[in-house]
Design a protein around this motif. Structure first.
Motif, PDB file in Angstrom:
ATOM      1  N   LEU A  59       2.186   6.454 -10.640  1.00 23.12           N
ATOM      2  CA  LEU A  59       3.333   5.973  -9.880  1.00 23.12           C
ATOM      3  C   LEU A  59       2.893   5.776  -8.439  1.00 23.12           C
ATOM      4  CD1 LEU A  59       6.408   5.514  -9.336  1.00 23.12           C
ATOM      5  CD2 LEU A  59       6.551   7.994  -8.963  1.00 23.12           C
ATOM      6  N   ILE A  60       3.014   4.543  -7.935  1.00 23.46           N
ATOM      7  CA  ILE A  60       2.692   4.252  -6.542  1.00 23.46           C
ATOM      8  C   ILE A  60       3.992   4.263  -5.750  1.00 23.46           C
ATOM      9  CG2 ILE A  60       1.640   2.606  -4.940  1.00 23.46           C
ATOM     10  CD1 ILE A  60       0.058   1.475  -7.281  1.00 23.46           C
ATOM     11  N   PHE A  61       4.006   4.967  -4.626  1.00 23.33           N
ATOM     12  CA  PHE A  61       5.234   5.092  -3.858  1.00 23.33           C
ATOM     13  C   PHE A  61       4.959   5.012  -2.364  1.00 23.33           C
ATOM     14  CE2 PHE A  61       3.537   9.290  -4.664  1.00 23.33           C
ATOM     15  CZ  PHE A  61       3.643   9.955  -3.456  1.00 23.33           C
TER      16      PHE A  61
ATOM     17  N   GLN B  89       0.823  -1.197   0.000  1.00 23.45           N
ATOM     18  CA  GLN B  89       0.000   0.000   0.000  1.00 23.45           C
ATOM     19  C   GLN B  89       0.863   1.256   0.000  1.00 23.45           C
ATOM     20  OE1 GLN B  89      -2.495   0.685   3.456  1.00 23.45           O
ATOM     21  NE2 GLN B  89      -4.166   1.359   2.142  1.00 23.45           N
ATOM     22  N   GLY B  90       0.439   2.250  -0.761  1.00 25.23           N
ATOM     23  CA  GLY B  90       1.148   3.516  -0.793  1.00 25.23           C
ATOM     24  C   GLY B  90       0.277   4.607  -1.376  1.00 25.23           C
ATOM     25  N   ALA B  91       0.882   5.748  -1.644  1.00 27.20           N
ATOM     26  CA  ALA B  91       0.198   6.844  -2.327  1.00 27.20           C
ATOM     27  C   ALA B  91       0.506   6.739  -3.810  1.00 27.20           C
ATOM     28  CB  ALA B  91       0.659   8.185  -1.780  1.00 27.20           C
ATOM     29  N   ALA B  92      -0.343   7.343  -4.633  1.00 31.02           N
ATOM     30  CA  ALA B  92      -0.130   7.305  -6.075  1.00 31.02           C
ATOM     31  C   ALA B  92      -0.253   8.707  -6.650  1.00 31.02           C
ATOM     32  CB  ALA B  92      -1.137   6.380  -6.748  1.00 31.02           C
ATOM     33  N   VAL B  93       0.715   9.088  -7.467  1.00 33.74           N
ATOM     34  CA  VAL B  93       0.647  10.332  -8.218  1.00 33.74           C
ATOM     35  C   VAL B  93       0.392   9.940  -9.664  1.00 33.74           C
ATOM     36  CG1 VAL B  93       3.176  10.362  -8.496  1.00 33.74           C
ATOM     37  CG2 VAL B  93       1.851  12.461  -8.867  1.00 33.74           C
TER      38      VAL B  93
END
Length: 378
Positions: free
Chosen positions: A331-333, A311-315
């Motif tokens: 892009l998930i980071f 799980q992460g944030a995505a731009v």
């Protein structure tokens, strides 16, 4: 010729067969599969040796994944309860945040990461793609695993190791259709305008290869062919980094001079590759996040789960691709480190290779399992 080699042979000349940025693979696939095969003979641009990610089964990945950064391992972010998202899922991100705030926080965390160097920059990825079978009307999830070792020294050799992990039907309905067709060991994948391409269901052999660097020193493509010295010397100021990158912008997309692309979309595609898999300093990676924070066209969502269950944030930003489709390039980071977890292409408007896929479908994904310096080669 095996299917992966057939795909590589169909690639246009300007793509070559060397390092490619993860975030461009889906667009590259669409472009490559529509080009005449004879164009392969010329080489111009450095791209990753594994080229097109087109084989495999999502069920193959069961081990705990660790993302390497600098000289240490960053724990994989916790996956939420429930089924992890994979290519082909339609689960949408839960919450949307201020893009600027999230990206600036990621930049600060990226700046704090430890930095080391070594003899080789090593990356490991797993790529998943959805394909429609020409006969039977069902879909397959295809997956492959790739590793690359890029030398830090001029004149060295670039090594790669890749394996097709096989294919599987995406849904239970797809499985029933595959079984009704006799559970074929090989299927024909539908290629718009080009007929079909034969692909095996079973995993393939591990293939290891190596070759000299292009011109003896070119290691990656960042708007143009670049050397390790170029990458290590990139400016850590976001405005200066943007200027450096835009010197290579010519008004068209990264894959074809005949396809117009705005500067923001071009910058997003190029800089997400820099963040994902290039041996830049933590400060340059932080500068790339700060640069993205200033783009009006990007959006950010949290609680996004990649195909590995992380799980992460995505731009993300939207791009129109060949065949009339619109894809969300995201892009998930990991917000706590600024480390890339995955690049994904999500269907916004079906068309071309994405025809028949519902909006929200993760059509293509590349999960980053490892990135970091090593002194060991294969």
């Amino acid at each position: 010729m095996n299917p992966i080699d057939e795909l590589r042979a169909a690639r246009p000349a300007h793509l070559g067969d060397r390092p490619v940025d993860e975030r461009t693979r889906a667009a590259e696939l669409s472009h490559a599969m529509s080009q005449p095969r004879q164009l392969r003979r010329r080489r111009k641009i450095v791209r990753p040796v594994w080229g097109l990610g087109l084989a495999g089964a999502a069920a193959a990945a069961t081990a705990v994944v660790v993302v390497m950064a600098g000289n240490g391992a960053v724990p994989t972010p916790r996956a939420p309860d429930g089924v992890p998202a994979t290519a082909g899922s339609t689960a949408a991100p839960k919450v949307k945040l201020s893009a600027r705030d999230v990206l600036l926080a990621a930049a600060e965390n990226a700046d704090r990461q430890a930095e080391t160097t070594g003899d080789y920059w090593h990356t490991t990825t797993v790529t998943r793609s959805l394909m429609s079978v020409a006969k039977g009307g069902y879909r397959l999830m295809m997956q492959d695993r790739s590793e690359m070792w890029t030398p830090s020294a001029t004149g060295g050799e670039q090594w790669s190791r890749s394996q097709s992990l096989g294919a599987r039907p995406v849904t239970e309905e797809d499985r029933q259709a595959w079984e009704a067709a006799g559970s074929p060991a090989e299927v024909e994948i539908r290629v718009p305008g080009k007929g079909g391409l034969r692909m095996p269901i079973a995993p393939g052999k591990v293939r290891t290869s190596h070759s000299p660097l292009v011109d003896g020193d070119k290691v990656f493509w960042l708007g143009r062919n670049v050397t390790m010295k170029d990458l290590r010397g990139l400016p850590s100021d976001p405005d200066e980094l943007k200027k450096w990158l835009l010197r290579s912008y010519k008004g068209h997309d990264t894959e074809s001079s005949s396809v117009p692309m705005g500067s923001d979309a071009w910058l997003f595609r190029v800089s997400t590759g820099l963040i994902t898999d290039m041996p830049v300093t933590p400060q340059v990676r932080g500068a790339a996040f700060r640069m993205l924070a200033e783009l009006d066209t990007v959006k950010v969502a949290e609680n996004v789960t990649d195909a590995e269950g992380r799980q992460g944030a995505a731009v993300s930003t939207e791009e129109r691709v060949k065949g009339g489709a619109v894809l969300e390039n995201r892009l998930i980071f990991d917000e706590s480190t600024g480390q890339a977890l995955a690049n994904e292409n999500v269907v916004v408007k079906p068309g071309g290779l994405q025809a028949g896929f519902e909006p929200g479908t993760v059509w293509h994904s590349t999960a980053v399992l490892e990135t970091g310096w090593t002194d060991d080669k294969p």
